[in-house]
Design an enzyme around this catalytic site. Sequence first.
Site, PDB file in Angstrom:
ATOM      1  N   GLU A 153       4.494  -6.104   1.908  1.00 17.88           N
ATOM      2  CA  GLU A 153       4.405  -6.663   0.783  1.00 17.88           C
ATOM      3  C   GLU A 153       3.841  -5.918  -0.302  1.00 17.88           C
ATOM      4  OE1 GLU A 153       1.830 -10.166   1.388  1.00 17.88           O
ATOM      5  OE2 GLU A 153       0.168  -8.810   1.115  1.00 17.88           O
ATOM      6  N   PRO A 154       4.853  -4.581  -0.549  1.00 14.03           N
ATOM      7  CA  PRO A 154       4.609  -3.696  -1.543  1.00 14.03           C
ATOM      8  C   PRO A 154       4.543  -3.928  -3.074  1.00 14.03           C
ATOM      9  CG  PRO A 154       6.322  -3.001  -0.041  1.00 14.03           C
ATOM     10  CD  PRO A 154       6.157  -4.614  -0.127  1.00 14.03           C
ATOM     11  N   GLY A 155       3.660  -3.529  -3.844  1.00 20.88           N
ATOM     12  CA  GLY A 155       3.977  -3.864  -5.353  1.00 20.88           C
ATOM     13  C   GLY A 155       4.039  -2.386  -5.894  1.00 20.88           C
ATOM     14  N   ARG A 194      -6.629   2.719 -15.223  1.00 20.88           N
ATOM     15  CA  ARG A 194      -6.533   3.302 -14.133  1.00 20.88           C
ATOM     16  C   ARG A 194      -7.313   4.629 -13.991  1.00 20.88           C
ATOM     17  NH1 ARG A 194      -2.766   5.191 -11.447  1.00 20.88           N
ATOM     18  NH2 ARG A 194      -3.580   4.147  -9.239  1.00 20.88           N
ATOM     19  N   TYR A 200       0.391  -1.781 -12.094  1.00 20.34           N
ATOM     20  CA  TYR A 200      -1.125  -1.948 -12.588  1.00 20.34           C
ATOM     21  C   TYR A 200      -1.557  -1.087 -13.643  1.00 20.34           C
ATOM     22  CZ  TYR A 200      -0.996  -3.041  -7.518  1.00 20.34           C
ATOM     23  OH  TYR A 200      -0.757  -3.548  -6.309  1.00 20.34           O
ATOM     24  N   GLY A 254       0.686  -1.376  -0.090  1.00 22.14           N
ATOM     25  CA  GLY A 254       0.077   0.027  -0.034  1.00 22.14           C
ATOM     26  C   GLY A 254       0.937   1.175  -0.035  1.00 22.14           C
ATOM     27  N   CYS A 282     -14.790   2.708 -27.703  1.00 21.15           N
ATOM     28  CA  CYS A 282     -16.024   3.267 -27.572  1.00 21.15           C
ATOM     29  C   CYS A 282     -16.923   3.321 -26.265  1.00 21.15           C
ATOM     30  CB  CYS A 282     -16.966   2.433 -28.534  1.00 21.15           C
ATOM     31  SG  CYS A 282     -18.189   3.487 -29.282  1.00 21.15           S
ATOM     32  N   GLU A 283     -15.974   4.213 -25.410  1.00 20.16           N
ATOM     33  CA  GLU A 283     -16.561   4.514 -24.064  1.00 20.16           C
ATOM     34  C   GLU A 283     -16.348   5.963 -23.640  1.00 20.16           C
ATOM     35  OE1 GLU A 283     -17.724   2.280 -21.455  1.00 20.16           O
ATOM     36  OE2 GLU A 283     -17.647   0.474 -22.937  1.00 20.16           O
TER      37      GLU A 283
HETATM   38  C1  LIG Z   1      -2.666  -8.419  -0.446  1.00 17.87           C
HETATM   39  C2  LIG Z   1      -2.187  -7.446  -1.174  1.00 17.87           C
HETATM   40  N1  LIG Z   1      -1.037  -6.935  -0.770  1.00 17.87           N
HETATM   41  C3  LIG Z   1      -0.138  -6.259  -1.287  1.00 17.87           C
HETATM   42  C4  LIG Z   1      -0.788  -5.284  -2.206  1.00 17.87           C
HETATM   43  C5  LIG Z   1       0.268  -4.271  -2.832  1.00 17.87           C
HETATM   44  O1  LIG Z   1      -0.439  -3.314  -2.806  1.00 17.87           O
HETATM   45  P1  LIG Z   1       0.362  -2.023  -3.467  1.00 17.87           P
HETATM   46  O2  LIG Z   1       0.814  -2.032  -4.678  1.00 17.87           O
HETATM   47  O3  LIG Z   1      -0.371  -0.839  -3.039  1.00 17.87           O
HETATM   48  O4  LIG Z   1       1.568  -2.152  -2.667  1.00 17.87           O
HETATM   49  C6  LIG Z   1      -1.895  -5.633  -2.793  1.00 17.87           C
HETATM   50  C7  LIG Z   1      -2.700  -4.754  -3.467  1.00 17.87           C
HETATM   51  O5  LIG Z   1      -3.839  -4.783  -3.976  1.00 17.87           O
HETATM   52  C8  LIG Z   1      -2.859  -6.712  -1.945  1.00 17.87           C
HETATM   53  O6  LIG Z   1      -3.937  -6.953  -2.248  1.00 17.87           O
END
Ligand SMILES: Cc1ncc(COP(=O)(O)O)c(C=O)c1O
Length: 445
Positions: A275-277, A314, A377, A240, A348-349
């Site tokens: 667990e960041p993405g 997004r 994303y 997050g 077409c939206e």
């Molecule tokens: C379970 C879980 N962990 C980690 C993440 C990663 O979130 P972010 O990309 O905001 O760090 C998500 C994103 O939806 C998630 O659902």
Amino acid sequence: MTDVGDSPSVRRLSAWDAAELQTLVDDYGSPLYVLDLERVRQNYRRLAAAFPDADILYAVKANALGDVLTTLREEGAGLECASAGEVQRALEAGASGSEVHYTAVNPPARDLDWIVDTWREHPDLTVTVGSEDTIDRLADRGYDGRLCLRVNPGIGAGHHEKVQTGAAAKFGVPAERAVDVLADAAGRGFDVVGIHSHVGSGVSSDQLDDHREFVARMGDLARKVSHVVGDLEFVDVGGGFGVPYRTDEEPLDLESVADATREALGEIDARLTIEPGRYFVADAGVLLTDVNTIKAARDTTVVGVDAGMTTLIRPAMYDAYHPIRNLTADLDADEREMIPQTVAGPICESGDVFCADRELPATERGDVLAIGNAGAYGYEMANQYNSRPRPASIILADGDARLARRRETVDDVTRPERETCGGTDADRKTDDHPAASDTDNQRVR
Ligand SMILES: Cc1ncc(COP(=O)(O)O)c(C=O)c1O
């Protein structure tokens, strides 16, 4: 390879080399995703330096490209996977079972079957479950391996209501029932190793109080669980970590987030896991798109481009802001007038717009635009609506650019249906809609 010391905490769209990006479109066509692996490494190192005592998993869903997984593994990250497909990608990227956490959200039977088969070969993998039914379904398949419980702490945060998961009923077992559920699972022979929660995605510095309260609840829960079930191996507080998309937004103060996390968690006999993405990949990526139409509309100038909501969803899905830069105008010797423009895709939206009435240098047909912060994303949420093939992806690494994933063709889009109907590829031309013609791309260089 760059050090943390010289990595800026945010990479703005203006910092990308316009000539290099324009050449990539010339060579590989449009639309085109570009991802800079060096920036992915920098982002990882900065975050790891702020959380030296945490185990870091990369949330694969943000960008599942094999090169990203390999790079982040090299840096020391484990992989958090949202589906059997992502687990397969993780293993293909060389991850061992102990590096993989599979987070099951209402998991399809096919996923569970595959995961349990895979666990027999990789008994160290961890399965995170968010309901008692999933525990039963795992037991039915003979699984008694490492189990983590996703809890619902009742607090959500994040950049948009659709990504605030911490209070959404869909996710996790209500925190107040977690001890009983875990005690029961331990009694049934599961190896209970952790608790997990994810408050939401794109959490900003001004949501630090929510973050603190959320982590404090996880700390309280960990202490209660350890009294009943025994010490946990880890407490996973999810991802997050927000990144600034607007030029006037400040980057997240990682030190403050890390301090707040440690303080709120309190004393626990378990490892902290995050667990960041988005944080690793967002500003490492841009989406490049050709301008094919300029139209004076009633109240705005419409700039038609070949990327759309199928390429980067997004803005349409979350009203998300992405910076937009006209690369051709930047390479032009002549100054262009700034005028309000609406950049719109080919779908077409009416929602298929990247920005409305934004002040940009007057765009011309044939220009190339770069859409910033597209590394997270972006491709992952791309789809084939309107029978549009997905774009190609380029990787920048070690001073080179290379094709990491080819552009899809219309043939790729129609193949499953054709195969189902008994035809074969040989019955049709393999690519009757080439990616792009140069006819109307007389670019200003
Ligand atoms: C379970 C879980 N962990 C980690 C993440 C990663 O979130 P972010 O990309 O905001 O760090 C998500 C994103 O939806 C998630 O659902």
